[in-house]
Enzyme design. Structure first.
Site, PDB file in Angstrom:
ATOM      1  N   ASP A  59       0.943   5.160   1.924  1.00 54.92           N
ATOM      2  CA  ASP A  59       0.317   5.840   3.059  1.00 54.92           C
ATOM      3  C   ASP A  59      -0.426   7.066   2.536  1.00 54.92           C
ATOM      4  O   ASP A  59       0.116   7.824   1.737  1.00 54.92           O
ATOM      5  CB  ASP A  59       1.377   6.275   4.088  1.00 54.92           C
ATOM      6  CG  ASP A  59       2.038   5.069   4.762  1.00 54.92           C
ATOM      7  OD1 ASP A  59       1.442   3.972   4.739  1.00 54.92           O
ATOM      8  OD2 ASP A  59       3.145   5.231   5.318  1.00 54.92           O
ATOM      9  N   HIS A  62       4.792   0.151  -0.225  1.00 55.08           N
ATOM     10  CA  HIS A  62       5.591  -0.688   0.670  1.00 55.08           C
ATOM     11  C   HIS A  62       4.734  -1.788   1.277  1.00 55.08           C
ATOM     12  O   HIS A  62       3.498  -1.744   1.200  1.00 55.08           O
ATOM     13  CB  HIS A  62       6.256   0.170   1.760  1.00 55.08           C
ATOM     14  CG  HIS A  62       5.302   0.999   2.567  1.00 55.08           C
ATOM     15  ND1 HIS A  62       4.664   2.111   2.061  1.00 55.08           N
ATOM     16  CD2 HIS A  62       4.863   0.870   3.844  1.00 55.08           C
ATOM     17  CE1 HIS A  62       3.888   2.632   2.989  1.00 55.08           C
ATOM     18  NE2 HIS A  62       3.986   1.893   4.085  1.00 55.08           N
ATOM     19  N   ARG A 104       8.448  -8.806  14.991  1.00 51.46           N
ATOM     20  CA  ARG A 104       8.816  -7.440  14.585  1.00 51.46           C
ATOM     21  C   ARG A 104       7.872  -6.462  15.273  1.00 51.46           C
ATOM     22  O   ARG A 104       6.661  -6.714  15.340  1.00 51.46           O
ATOM     23  CB  ARG A 104       8.699  -7.320  13.064  1.00 51.46           C
ATOM     24  CG  ARG A 104       8.939  -5.922  12.531  1.00 51.46           C
ATOM     25  CD  ARG A 104       8.845  -5.902  11.007  1.00 51.46           C
ATOM     26  NE  ARG A 104       8.649  -4.550  10.531  1.00 51.46           N
ATOM     27  CZ  ARG A 104       9.624  -3.735  10.130  1.00 51.46           C
ATOM     28  NH1 ARG A 104      10.868  -4.150  10.113  1.00 51.46           N
ATOM     29  NH2 ARG A 104       9.347  -2.515   9.722  1.00 51.46           N
ATOM     30  N   HIS A 151       0.850  -1.199   0.000  1.00 54.91           N
ATOM     31  CA  HIS A 151       0.000   0.000   0.000  1.00 54.91           C
ATOM     32  C   HIS A 151       0.884   1.246   0.000  1.00 54.91           C
ATOM     33  O   HIS A 151       2.089   1.157   0.240  1.00 54.91           O
ATOM     34  CB  HIS A 151      -0.894   0.030   1.246  1.00 54.91           C
ATOM     35  CG  HIS A 151      -0.123   0.178   2.529  1.00 54.91           C
ATOM     36  ND1 HIS A 151       0.599  -0.840   3.092  1.00 54.91           N
ATOM     37  CD2 HIS A 151       0.064   1.258   3.346  1.00 54.91           C
ATOM     38  CE1 HIS A 151       1.188  -0.416   4.195  1.00 54.91           C
ATOM     39  NE2 HIS A 151       0.889   0.855   4.376  1.00 54.91           N
TER      40      HIS A 151
END
Ligand code: GA4
Length: 324
Positions: free
Chosen positions: A202, A257, A267, A200
Site C-alpha cells: 500500500d 500482500h 469475502r 502489492h
C-alpha cells in the site's frame, strides 16, 4: 468438480498457481487496551509491517450494519452499481484494478474519506449507507491515529502526534475501499488460485483492514514465504505502507500482500488507507537518521501518487525513489 473451459480460463487472466500456504499463528496480536501495546506495535512493524489489533474500540454493531449495507449494495444489478460512476478516482469498479491492465476477481467501491466531499452512493437506502460509512470512517481514522501515537511513544519520539497529525490534517489524502470478492465455485480445481487482488504494497502511511470471516488475505514474509492470515471479523489488520517505510528510513517496511478469492464464500473487506496531504514532503524523520544517510530521494505525496498511478500493481514503486 467443475472444470473451466479453455476459453473461460483464458478470460480469467487472474488465475495463478500459488504455492500452498499455511495459516499462520505467528502474526503479532496487539491488544490496544494493554500497556505493552506500544512496544508490541513497534516490534510488529519492524518484523512484519503487519499486525492484528484487538480491543480496538470500534463498535461491532456499527461494523455489522455497514457490512450488511455493503453486501446489499453489491447484490444490486451491475447497471445500478455503475450509476456510482467509475473509480476515476472514486466510484465503483469491477475486475479492473487501476488503469494499467491489472485485473482481479473483485468488485469494489473506492471512496474519498474527506467528510466535506459528498460522495454519491446509490442503492435502495443511499442515505443510510452514506451515514454508516461516514461514522465508520471517522472511528477507523481515530483508531489509526491512536495506533500512530502509540508507535511514536513506543519509538520514544517526543512529538506524539508526529505521524497522526498527517491523518488529522483537513487536507489528508486518505481513501476508503470496500472490496467484494464473490465466491467462485468453479475454482475448486487443479491447485489453481483465483487472484482477487494481486500482490502489492500500500502506498500510503498506514492501512486498517477489517473483513468478514472469509479467508483470502496473505502476506509475504521477509523469509520469502507467503502465509495466509486467519480471518477474524472481530479484529482489524494493520499494514505499514510505503510512505511509512520512507519516513522511518526503512526501519519499518511496507508489507507485500494479496487476496485469493474463495471457492465457497464471498469475502467482504473494508480498508481505510491513511495518507498525508498531497503537498506533504515524504522523507525520513531526523529521528531515524542519526548519523545515517537517507535511503530515499525527496518527494511529495503528490509526486509519489502520480508515479504509482502509472505503475502495475506488483511493482516495487519505491525503487524509483531510492538513493543508489
Ligand atoms: C493499492 C492500495 C489501494 O487499494 C489503492 C490502489 C490503487 C487503485 O486501486 O486504484 C492502485 C494500487 C493501490 C497501487 C498501484 C496502482 C494504484 C492500483 C494500481 C495498479 C487505492 C492505492 O492507493 O494504491
Amino acid at each position: 468438480m467443475v472444470l473451466l473451459s479453455k476459453a473461460t480460463t483464458e478470460q480469467y487472466s487472474y488465475i495463478k498457481n500459488c504455492m500452498p500456504t499455511k495459516f499462520s499463528s505467528t502474526i503479532p496480536i496487539v491488544d490496544l487496551s494493554k500497556p505493552d501495546a506500544k512496544t508490541l506495535i513497534v516490534k510488529a512493524c519492524e518484523e512484519f509491517g503487519f499486525f492484528k489489533v484487538i480491543n480496538h474500540g470500534v463498535s461491532m454493531e456499527a461494523i455489522s450494519e455497514l457490512e450488511y449495507e455493503a453486501f446489499k449494495f453489491f447484490s444490486m444489478s451491475l447497471n445500478e452499481k455503475e450509476k456510482v460512476g467509475p473509480p476515476n478516482p472514486f466510484g465503483y469498479g469491477s475486475k479492473k484494478i487501476g488503469h494499467n491492465g491489472d485485473v482481479g476477481w473483485i468488485e469494489y467501491l473506492l471512496l474519498n474519506t474527506n467528510q466535506e466531499y459528498n460522495f454519491s452512493v446509490y442503492g435502495k437506502n443511499p442515505e443510510k449507507f452514506r451515514c454508516l460509512l461516514n461514522s465508520y470512517m471517522s472511528s477507523v481514522r481515530k483508531m489509526a491515529c491512536e495506533i500512530l501515537e502509540l508507535m511514536a511513544e513506543g519509538l520514544k519520539i517526543q512529538q506524539k502526534d508526529v505521524f497522526s497529525k498527517l491523518l488529522m490534517d483537513k487536507q489528508s489524502d486518505s481513501i476508503f475501499r470496500v472490496n467484494h470478492y464473490p465466491a467462485c465455485p468453479e475454482m475448486t480445481l487443479n491447485d489453481q488460485n483465483l487472484i482477487g487482488f494481486g500482490e502489492h504494497t500500500d502506498p500510503q502511511i498506514i492501512s486498517l483492514l477489517r473483513s468478514n470471516n472469509t479467508s483470502g488475505l496473505q502476506i509475504y514474509l521477509r523469509d520469502g514465504n507467503w502465509i495466509s492470515v486467519p480471518p477474524d471479523d472481530k479484529s482489524f489488520f494493520i499494514n505499514v505502507g510505503d510512505s511509512f517505510q520512507v519516513m522511518t528510513n526503512g526501519r519499518f517496511r511496507s508489507v507485500r500482500h494479496r487476496v485469493l478469492a474463495n471457492g465457497f464464500k464471498s469475502r467482504l473487506s473494508m480498508i481505510y488507507f491513511g495518507g498525508p496531504p498531497l503537498s506533504e514532503k515524504i522523507a525520513p524523520l531526523s529521528f531515524f537518521m542519526k548519523g545515517k544517510e537517507s535511503l530515499y530521494k525527496e518527494f511529495t505525496w503528490f509526486e509519489y501518487k502520480k508515479s504509482i498511478y502509472g505503475s502495475r500493481l506488483f511493482k516495487n514503486r519505491l525503487e524509483h525513489f531510492e538513493r543508489i
